[in-house]
Design a protein around this motif. Structure first.
Motif, PDB file in Angstrom:
ATOM      1  N   HIS A 126     -30.409 -41.757   0.286  1.00  0.00           N
ATOM      2  CA  HIS A 126     -29.530 -42.126  -0.828  1.00  0.00           C
ATOM      3  C   HIS A 126     -28.592 -43.291  -0.521  1.00  0.00           C
ATOM      4  O   HIS A 126     -28.199 -44.018  -1.439  1.00  0.00           O
ATOM      5  CB  HIS A 126     -28.708 -40.903  -1.251  1.00  0.00           C
ATOM      6  CG  HIS A 126     -29.545 -39.775  -1.784  1.00  0.00           C
ATOM      7  ND1 HIS A 126     -30.190 -39.837  -3.000  1.00  0.00           N
ATOM      8  CD2 HIS A 126     -29.865 -38.560  -1.255  1.00  0.00           C
ATOM      9  CE1 HIS A 126     -30.864 -38.715  -3.205  1.00  0.00           C
ATOM     10  NE2 HIS A 126     -30.680 -37.920  -2.169  1.00  0.00           N
ATOM     11  N   LYS A 130     -26.279 -36.961  -8.902  1.00  0.00           N
ATOM     12  CA  LYS A 130     -27.454 -37.799  -9.161  1.00  0.00           C
ATOM     13  C   LYS A 130     -27.461 -38.320 -10.588  1.00  0.00           C
ATOM     14  O   LYS A 130     -27.734 -39.498 -10.847  1.00  0.00           O
ATOM     15  CB  LYS A 130     -28.722 -36.993  -8.890  1.00  0.00           C
ATOM     16  CG  LYS A 130     -30.013 -37.745  -9.208  1.00  0.00           C
ATOM     17  CD  LYS A 130     -31.224 -36.856  -8.957  1.00  0.00           C
ATOM     18  CE  LYS A 130     -32.522 -37.581  -9.333  1.00  0.00           C
ATOM     19  NZ  LYS A 130     -33.702 -36.707  -9.127  1.00  0.00           N
ATOM     20  N   HIS A 131     -27.164 -37.447 -11.558  1.00  0.00           N
ATOM     21  CA  HIS A 131     -27.275 -37.811 -12.971  1.00  0.00           C
ATOM     22  C   HIS A 131     -25.990 -38.390 -13.550  1.00  0.00           C
ATOM     23  O   HIS A 131     -26.020 -39.080 -14.570  1.00  0.00           O
ATOM     24  CB  HIS A 131     -27.688 -36.592 -13.799  1.00  0.00           C
ATOM     25  CG  HIS A 131     -29.055 -36.070 -13.459  1.00  0.00           C
ATOM     26  ND1 HIS A 131     -30.209 -36.733 -13.787  1.00  0.00           N
ATOM     27  CD2 HIS A 131     -29.449 -34.945 -12.802  1.00  0.00           C
ATOM     28  CE1 HIS A 131     -31.260 -36.047 -13.368  1.00  0.00           C
ATOM     29  NE2 HIS A 131     -30.829 -34.959 -12.763  1.00  0.00           N
ATOM     30  N   LYS A 182     -25.466 -31.583  -6.388  1.00  0.00           N
ATOM     31  CA  LYS A 182     -26.381 -32.684  -6.105  1.00  0.00           C
ATOM     32  C   LYS A 182     -26.916 -33.287  -7.407  1.00  0.00           C
ATOM     33  O   LYS A 182     -26.944 -34.516  -7.584  1.00  0.00           O
ATOM     34  CB  LYS A 182     -27.539 -32.193  -5.241  1.00  0.00           C
ATOM     35  CG  LYS A 182     -28.620 -33.232  -4.995  1.00  0.00           C
ATOM     36  CD  LYS A 182     -29.806 -32.620  -4.267  1.00  0.00           C
ATOM     37  CE  LYS A 182     -30.962 -33.601  -4.174  1.00  0.00           C
ATOM     38  NZ  LYS A 182     -32.158 -32.997  -3.525  1.00  0.00           N
TER      39      LYS A 182
END
Length: 620
Positions: free
Chosen positions: A472, A424-425, A420
């Motif tokens: 998201h 995300k990054h 995750k």
């Protein structure tokens, strides 16, 4: 006595010396009368430009033979503020002669010199500084305690005191290790001083104090440094209104240079408990250091200490496998503290950590499979942040997916958390890790079916996944052909016998309505079904569900107040009931929701409109 006064003021050195010896002999026979008649004459001569130098020499000769007796008569005359350039010079000259005799007079001489070091007159500044340096170097062991006490006094002379502390610890030949802890704490706190020059002087003094301490003693200062940094950070936080806190002294060039050896020594050679304290202290130090100042230290911290520390702990855990549980618990705490520090370093150090990507990545992946959940989750978060520094995330994702298939539930949780974080990054750097439209439809259909599973854990997992999708990528859910089934699934979850589903469903519906309102506010009337479902959550038996529903409505009201007012007949009565709720968190959430839903800060008209549903608003 007149002839003696003339001789003692005479300009020839041999005459001075003879006169000094004569004064000593005279004092033995005449006692205080000799002082009362001669010293005032010499002090008066100090005020005359023509005789001041020779008078000073005379006083030096007298001091050389009768320091203890004469000094109390001389000093009060010379320390009157504001200090003149000549008096500052005179104090320095007399200090050379008086030597350790000054030990018990530091409370008289130092405040005047420290104050004069901040004078506007540059000559006075320079001479006072030189005199103070002389005083610091002439005292003996017995005078150290008095000197330190004076240097710690007085907020108005912080800069001068800091300078003299640094000078004293650098040039004194005395043993000062016992005095260092107090000085270190004081100087660290001064690193958040309002005066930038004081900050710089305190930083330089801190470097000198720590530099005077033997290397093997440094780890014993870890706790006091940690506490002082916390105090300095709190002082700085009180000056700000939110936002990250950095200490001014740790924004200077080479900011960490004085303190870093303390933590590095503790990490590389200390006990397990000391390593834990060192890792936590280093993490806090990095937090309050500016990113620019940190850059010079990222490589030494990461390359030579932190990574090696985690690796050595892995070996230590293996060696001590059969040891007592307390030892393993201590090792776990050190790992956790080190991982926490690494995570902070990744966030603040950024791209300067790229040379260590392979080593860090390997370390984190190993820790993902640790037997302790705290270690696994800390490593997962750190690995997620680390992925942002990599240009090739696919190999990492492949490794994690491979481990995922062969792991137990605890490790799977950590792997999924790391994935995750990676998405995300560094999601844009991952290739072919997304769903086509038909694949998403299949997933949503599976989630809808799971909503009817006999296992409440499966039902809860279904709603959690839907809620995450709505956070998201809500547009893909709303435009899917499975959207009506998803709505039905969320409504059913609100009626489930298990309260965790109620809360998760309410959160998901809040995310959904917020997305819809933000995407097309003009269609607010079309969302009455979802609004009504959220309002039904305000009557739930769980106070947490009621609070969650109020938070959802408040978010919509903040984003688009008219969209809420369209449904005021539905929302108004429910809010009125929540304002009387027996739960304090629910009442507070209801009040915040009312403020935004009825735009209470916009004047009297909104208040009057709200009074159709809610009484007592004027009093509130």
């Amino acid at each position: 006595m007149i002839n003696f006064d003339v001789n003692i003021c005479y300009s020839m050195p041999e005459v001075h010396e003879s006169a000094g010896l004569a004064f000593s002999t005279l004092y033995k026979s005449a006692g205080m009368q000799a002082i009362d008649e001669i010293v005032p004459t010499l002090l008066h001569a100090l005020e005359d430009d023509e005789t001041s130098d020779t008078a000073l020499d005379g006083l030096k000769q007298i001091l050389s033979v009768r320091t203890t007796t004469v000094l109390p008569h001389i000093l009060p005359k010379l320390v009157h503020l504001p200090l003149s350039a000549f008096n500052a010079h005179a104090l320095g000259a007399l200090a050379e002669v008086a030597g350790p005799g000054l030990n018990f007079h530091l409370g008289t001489i130092l405040p005047a010199l420290l104050s004069a070091m901040g004078a506007e007159d540059k000559d006075v500044q320079t001479l006072a500084k030189e005199a103070a340096e002389t005083v610091a170097l002439v005292i003996d062991e017995e005078g150290v305690e008095y000197l330190i006490a004076e240097l710690l006094k007085g907020a108005s002379i912080r800069r001068s005191s800091s300078y003299l502390i640094g000078f004293f610890f650098k040039y004194s030949k005395l043993y000062l290790v016992d005095e260092a802890p107090n000085m270190i704490s004081t100087l660290i706190i001064l690193l958040s001083d309002l005066d930038s020059l004081t900050v710089e002087v305190a930083w330089e003094a801190l470097s000198r104090v720590i530099g005077s301490v033997p290397k093997e003693v440094l780890p014993s200062y870890i706790k006091l440094v940690h506490d002082a940094v916390s105090t300095s950070r709190d002082q700085e936080r009180r000056k700000k209104k939110g936002g990250p806190v950095v200490i001014p002294g740790f924004c200077l060039p080479k900011a960490l240079q004085p303190l870093l050896p303390i933590f590095l020594q503790g990490l590389t050679s200390g006990s397990a408990k000391l390593r834990e304290e060192a890792a936590l202290g280093l993490g806090e130090l990095i937090e309050v250091t500016s990113e620019k100042a940190l850059m010079d230290f990222v490589i030494p911290i990461t390359g030579t200490v932190v990574v090696n520390n985690v690796s050595s702990l892995e070996n230590l855990a293996f060696v001590n496998y059969n040891f007592v549980a307390s030892i393993n618990q201590l090792i776990m705490r050190v790992k956790s503290a080190t991982l926490s520090t690494l995570s902070i370093l990744i966030r603040k150090g950024g791209m300067s950590l790229r040379p260590f990507l392979p080593q860090l990545q390997t370390t984190f992946i190993k820790c993902l499979q640790d037997s302790t959940r705290t270690i696994r989750i800390s490593a997962a978060f750190a690995l997620g942040k680390l992925s942002a520094l990599s240009t090739r995330v696919d190999p990492l994702v492949s490794d994690l997916l491979s481990i995922l298939q062969a792991s137990d539930a605890g490790v799977r949780e950590a792997i999924l958390t790391a994935l995750k974080g990676g998405l995300k990054h560094a999601g844009k750097s991952v290739s072919d890790l997304y769903m086509e439209e038909h694949q998403l439809d299949d997933l949503l259909e599976l989630l809808s079916n799971l909503a009817f599973s006999p296992s409440w854990v499966s039902r809860h997992g279904s709603v959690l996944t839907i809620s995450s999708l709505l956070r998201h990528n809500p547009s893909s859910v709303v435009t899917s052909q499975m959207f009506p089934s998803i709505i039905h699934c969320l409504k059913d979850a609100l009626k489930d016998e298990n309260f965790p589903l109620h809360e998760t469903s309410t959160k998901a519906l809040g995310r959904l309505i917020l997305h819809q309102i933000q995407s097309d506010p003009s269609e607010a009337t079309a969302y009455v079904d979802i609004i009504s479902t959220i309002v039904s959550a305000l009557h739930n038996d769980s106070s947490e569900v009621r609070r969650r529903g109020l938070s959802a409505l408040k978010a919509v009201a903040k984003a688009s107040p008219p969209s809420i007012m369209v449904h005021v007949s539905i929302i108004g009565p429910a809010l009125a009931e929540c304002l009387k709720d027996s739960s304090t968190p629910v009442r507070l959430a209801a009040e915040r929701c009312v403020v935004h839903a009825f735009q209470m800060t916009k004047g009297t008209d909104p208040v009057q409109a709200a009074q159709k549903f809610i009484t007592g608003l004027d009093a509130r």
